[in-house]
Design a protein around this motif. Structure first.
Motif, PDB file in Angstrom:
ATOM      1  N   GLU A  46      15.946   6.458  -5.803  1.00 23.28           N
ATOM      2  CA  GLU A  46      14.550   6.804  -6.010  1.00 23.28           C
ATOM      3  C   GLU A  46      13.638   5.731  -5.432  1.00 23.28           C
ATOM      4  OE1 GLU A  46      12.961   6.816  -9.979  1.00 23.28           O
ATOM      5  OE2 GLU A  46      14.336   5.240 -10.665  1.00 23.28           O
ATOM      6  N   PHE A  47      12.514   6.179  -4.945  1.00 26.19           N
ATOM      7  CA  PHE A  47      11.501   5.286  -4.402  1.00 26.19           C
ATOM      8  C   PHE A  47      10.923   4.419  -5.518  1.00 26.19           C
ATOM      9  CE2 PHE A  47       7.871   3.854  -2.108  1.00 26.19           C
ATOM     10  CZ  PHE A  47       6.786   3.992  -2.948  1.00 26.19           C
ATOM     11  N   VAL A  48      10.667   3.139  -5.184  1.00 23.34           N
ATOM     12  CA  VAL A  48      10.067   2.225  -6.152  1.00 23.34           C
ATOM     13  C   VAL A  48       8.679   1.768  -5.684  1.00 23.34           C
ATOM     14  CG1 VAL A  48      10.283   0.000  -7.317  1.00 23.34           C
ATOM     15  CG2 VAL A  48      12.317   1.417  -6.938  1.00 23.34           C
ATOM     16  N   ALA A  49       8.616   1.179  -4.491  1.00 23.44           N
ATOM     17  CA  ALA A  49       7.345   0.634  -4.014  1.00 23.44           C
ATOM     18  C   ALA A  49       7.409   0.444  -2.504  1.00 23.44           C
ATOM     19  CB  ALA A  49       7.043  -0.699  -4.689  1.00 23.44           C
ATOM     20  N   VAL A  50       6.225   0.418  -1.885  1.00 21.87           N
ATOM     21  CA  VAL A  50       6.126   0.187  -0.450  1.00 21.87           C
ATOM     22  C   VAL A  50       4.846  -0.576  -0.164  1.00 21.87           C
ATOM     23  CG1 VAL A  50       4.954   2.378  -0.007  1.00 21.87           C
ATOM     24  CG2 VAL A  50       6.237   1.274   1.837  1.00 21.87           C
ATOM     25  N   ILE A  51       4.869  -1.364   0.920  1.00 23.72           N
ATOM     26  CA  ILE A  51       3.688  -2.079   1.370  1.00 23.72           C
ATOM     27  C   ILE A  51       3.548  -1.867   2.871  1.00 23.72           C
ATOM     28  CG2 ILE A  51       4.946  -4.258   1.664  1.00 23.72           C
ATOM     29  CD1 ILE A  51       2.342  -5.671   0.652  1.00 23.72           C
ATOM     30  N   SER A  52       2.326  -1.653   3.306  1.00 20.65           N
ATOM     31  CA  SER A  52       2.080  -1.353   4.707  1.00 20.65           C
ATOM     32  C   SER A  52       2.318  -2.571   5.592  1.00 20.65           C
ATOM     33  CB  SER A  52       0.640  -0.883   4.883  1.00 20.65           C
ATOM     34  OG  SER A  52      -0.264  -1.925   4.540  1.00 20.65           O
ATOM     35  N   ARG A  53       2.361  -2.334   6.881  1.00 23.05           N
ATOM     36  CA  ARG A  53       2.555  -3.428   7.841  1.00 23.05           C
ATOM     37  C   ARG A  53       1.466  -4.480   7.682  1.00 23.05           C
ATOM     38  NH1 ARG A  53       2.009  -2.194  13.244  1.00 23.05           N
ATOM     39  NH2 ARG A  53       1.414  -0.001  13.075  1.00 23.05           N
ATOM     40  N   SER A  54       0.263  -4.042   7.426  1.00 23.83           N
ATOM     41  CA  SER A  54      -0.860  -4.975   7.290  1.00 23.83           C
ATOM     42  C   SER A  54      -0.827  -5.748   5.978  1.00 23.83           C
ATOM     43  CB  SER A  54      -2.173  -4.201   7.373  1.00 23.83           C
ATOM     44  OG  SER A  54      -2.298  -3.337   6.245  1.00 23.83           O
ATOM     45  N   GLY A  55      -0.096  -5.202   4.997  1.00 29.66           N
ATOM     46  CA  GLY A  55      -0.096  -5.805   3.665  1.00 29.66           C
ATOM     47  C   GLY A  55      -1.261  -5.373   2.808  1.00 29.66           C
ATOM     48  N   LEU A  56      -2.116  -4.500   3.342  1.00 28.04           N
ATOM     49  CA  LEU A  56      -3.339  -4.141   2.631  1.00 28.04           C
ATOM     50  C   LEU A  56      -3.180  -2.903   1.748  1.00 28.04           C
ATOM     51  CD1 LEU A  56      -5.955  -4.699   5.477  1.00 28.04           C
ATOM     52  CD2 LEU A  56      -5.362  -6.231   3.590  1.00 28.04           C
ATOM     53  N   VAL A  57      -2.149  -2.124   2.013  1.00 27.72           N
ATOM     54  CA  VAL A  57      -1.964  -0.870   1.271  1.00 27.72           C
ATOM     55  C   VAL A  57      -0.594  -0.875   0.602  1.00 27.72           C
ATOM     56  CG1 VAL A  57      -1.885   1.645   1.413  1.00 27.72           C
ATOM     57  CG2 VAL A  57      -3.411   0.355   2.929  1.00 27.72           C
ATOM     58  N   THR A  58      -0.585  -0.488  -0.673  1.00 31.87           N
ATOM     59  CA  THR A  58       0.664  -0.390  -1.419  1.00 31.87           C
ATOM     60  C   THR A  58       0.736   0.968  -2.117  1.00 31.87           C
ATOM     61  OG1 THR A  58      -0.352  -1.427  -3.369  1.00 31.87           O
ATOM     62  CG2 THR A  58       0.830  -2.867  -1.835  1.00 31.87           C
ATOM     63  N   PRO A 100       9.391   2.133  10.513  1.00 32.01           N
ATOM     64  CA  PRO A 100       8.329   1.966  11.508  1.00 32.01           C
ATOM     65  C   PRO A 100       7.190   2.927  11.197  1.00 32.01           C
ATOM     66  CG  PRO A 100      10.146   3.214  12.440  1.00 32.01           C
ATOM     67  CD  PRO A 100      10.579   2.783  11.084  1.00 32.01           C
ATOM     68  N   THR A 101       5.972   2.481  11.365  1.00 30.44           N
ATOM     69  CA  THR A 101       4.822   3.346  11.126  1.00 30.44           C
ATOM     70  C   THR A 101       3.856   3.242  12.297  1.00 30.44           C
ATOM     71  OG1 THR A 101       3.704   1.587   9.891  1.00 30.44           O
ATOM     72  CG2 THR A 101       4.973   3.185   8.609  1.00 30.44           C
ATOM     73  N   MET A 102       3.095   4.310  12.487  1.00 30.84           N
ATOM     74  CA  MET A 102       2.183   4.348  13.622  1.00 30.84           C
ATOM     75  C   MET A 102       1.000   3.407  13.413  1.00 30.84           C
ATOM     76  SD  MET A 102       0.326   7.633  15.350  1.00 30.84           S
ATOM     77  CE  MET A 102       1.900   8.260  15.916  1.00 30.84           C
ATOM     78  N   TYR A 103       0.428   3.446  12.233  1.00 32.93           N
ATOM     79  CA  TYR A 103      -0.748   2.630  11.951  1.00 32.93           C
ATOM     80  C   TYR A 103      -0.418   1.538  10.941  1.00 32.93           C
ATOM     81  CZ  TYR A 103      -3.027   6.531  14.234  1.00 32.93           C
ATOM     82  OH  TYR A 103      -3.378   7.492  15.138  1.00 32.93           O
ATOM     83  N   SER A 104      -1.104   0.443  11.038  1.00 35.36           N
ATOM     84  CA  SER A 104      -0.753  -0.734  10.232  1.00 35.36           C
ATOM     85  C   SER A 104      -0.987  -0.525   8.742  1.00 35.36           C
ATOM     86  CB  SER A 104      -1.532  -1.956  10.725  1.00 35.36           C
ATOM     87  OG  SER A 104      -2.923  -1.752  10.580  1.00 35.36           O
ATOM     88  N   ASP A 105      -1.797   0.441   8.357  1.00 33.94           N
ATOM     89  CA  ASP A 105      -2.053   0.702   6.948  1.00 33.94           C
ATOM     90  C   ASP A 105      -1.268   1.901   6.394  1.00 33.94           C
ATOM     91  OD1 ASP A 105      -5.583  -0.269   6.954  1.00 33.94           O
ATOM     92  OD2 ASP A 105      -3.753  -1.445   6.743  1.00 33.94           O
ATOM     93  N   ASP A 106      -0.404   2.470   7.203  1.00 37.05           N
ATOM     94  CA  ASP A 106       0.408   3.600   6.746  1.00 37.05           C
ATOM     95  C   ASP A 106       1.455   3.147   5.739  1.00 37.05           C
ATOM     96  OD1 ASP A 106       0.640   5.512   9.878  1.00 37.05           O
ATOM     97  OD2 ASP A 106      -0.948   5.319   8.370  1.00 37.05           O
ATOM     98  N   VAL A 107       1.720   3.994   4.752  1.00 39.66           N
ATOM     99  CA  VAL A 107       2.822   3.753   3.824  1.00 39.66           C
ATOM    100  C   VAL A 107       3.695   5.004   3.785  1.00 39.66           C
ATOM    101  CG1 VAL A 107       1.726   2.003   2.378  1.00 39.66           C
ATOM    102  CG2 VAL A 107       1.357   4.432   1.860  1.00 39.66           C
TER     103      VAL A 107
END
Length: 124
Positions: A46-58, A100-107
């Protein structure tokens, strides 16, 4: 081949805390959203947590909101999971994952690559 190395698991009493770490050796962590999934015996991962490439979105699973905090340090190619107010239901093998994500704020909530896992056991 992407490799992930987790650490920080262990045995803790209910209400206690642990901090999990995951490093992405030889890779630019800033290229990936990074997160954690877990699997308990007899249950699906099960999914627990994720943080975007930028670190700004969780993003967090409802079951862990307010108790677990994800963070990252791109300079160290690392992601962390601070786990507070742990419950016996949190007992699981915790896996670090990257996507891998397209945009730095994607989760995302699914990761095509994950590590070998670290055991977290919460005693009641």
């Amino acid at each position: 081949q992407v490799q992930l190395v987790e650490s920080g698991g262990g045995l803790v009493q209910a209400g206690g805390s642990l901090r999990l770490s995951c490093v992405l050796p030889g890779r630019a962590a800033s290229s990936y959203a990074m997160g954690w999934i877990r699997q308990s015996p007899g249950k699906e991962r099960e999914f627990v947590a994720v943080i975007s490439r930028s670190g700004l979105v969780t993003d967090y699973a409802d079951s862990v909101k307010g108790r677990l905090t994800i963070s990252r340090d791109n300079a160290k190619n690392s992601v962390y999971l601070q786990m507070n107010s742990l419950k016996p239901d949190d007992t699981a093998v915790y896996y670090c994952g990257v996507a891998p994500t397209m945009y730095s704020d994607d989760v995302v909530r699914e990761f095509p690559v994950w590590g070998q896992g670290t055991q977290v056991t919460v005693a009641s």
